[in-house]
Write a protein that holds these residues in place. Structure first.
Motif, PDB file in Angstrom:
ATOM      1  N   SER A  13       0.857  -1.184   0.000  1.00 31.40           N
ATOM      2  CA  SER A  13       0.000   0.000   0.000  1.00 31.40           C
ATOM      3  C   SER A  13       0.894   1.235   0.000  1.00 31.40           C
ATOM      4  O   SER A  13       1.522   1.543   1.007  1.00 31.40           O
ATOM      5  CB  SER A  13      -0.910  -0.017   1.232  1.00 31.40           C
ATOM      6  N   LYS A  36      -2.126  -0.914  -4.668  1.00 35.10           N
ATOM      7  CA  LYS A  36      -2.485  -2.107  -3.903  1.00 35.10           C
ATOM      8  C   LYS A  36      -1.607  -3.296  -4.260  1.00 35.10           C
ATOM      9  O   LYS A  36      -1.314  -4.133  -3.417  1.00 35.10           O
ATOM     10  CB  LYS A  36      -3.962  -2.465  -4.117  1.00 35.10           C
ATOM     11  N   ASN A  37      -1.211  -3.403  -5.532  1.00 32.36           N
ATOM     12  CA  ASN A  37      -0.245  -4.436  -5.912  1.00 32.36           C
ATOM     13  C   ASN A  37       0.427  -4.030  -7.215  1.00 32.36           C
ATOM     14  O   ASN A  37      -0.089  -3.230  -7.983  1.00 32.36           O
ATOM     15  CB  ASN A  37      -0.875  -5.833  -5.981  1.00 32.36           C
ATOM     16  N   GLU A  46      -6.239   1.996  -6.171  1.00 33.14           N
ATOM     17  CA  GLU A  46      -7.562   2.485  -5.831  1.00 33.14           C
ATOM     18  C   GLU A  46      -7.491   3.983  -5.629  1.00 33.14           C
ATOM     19  O   GLU A  46      -6.462   4.511  -5.202  1.00 33.14           O
ATOM     20  CB  GLU A  46      -8.062   1.822  -4.545  1.00 33.14           C
TER      21      GLU A  46
END
Length: 112
Positions: A13, A36-37, A46
């Motif tokens: 994150s 997020k990845n 996001e």
């Protein structure tokens, strides 16, 4: 049946800054999100609405990260261009949006 991916993902994150590479100079064309990845092939992040992205859009990403697992000391900046593959409207109080991106080039690292 499990997921079949070409590259392993690193789940984390981190803040990510993005902008539209085709936007006119001086035009507001990007924003901030939360990574997020990430893998060698793409990333997923996001961000809060309103989200003015579309599938197929080309974005430039800048991610500041400390990456000791990659033997990079201190904070490094990752930059890369990618194509938006998928937009997802996530459930939750802030109605965040998820964005899946495929890289169009190799990740590049630079020192701050």
């Amino acid at each position: 049946m499990g997921e079949k991916r070409r590259h392993n993902r690193l789940v984390l994150s981190l803040p990510v800054r993005f902008h539209d590479v085709a936007a006119a100079l001086g035009e507001e064309s990007g924003g901030l999100g939360v990574l997020k990845n990430i893998s060698l092939g793409g990333l997923y992040f996001e961000c809060p609405p309103p989200l003015e992205l579309r599938q197929g859009q080309i974005l430039q990403f800048d991610i500041a990260a400390s990456l000791p697992a990659l033997d990079i000391l201190g904070t490094s900046h990752l930059t890369v261009r990618g194509e938006v593959l998928r937009l997802e409207h996530l459930l939750g109080a802030d109605r965040a949006c998820g964005v899946a991106v495929r890289f169009l080039e190799e990740l590049s690292f630079s020192s701050p």
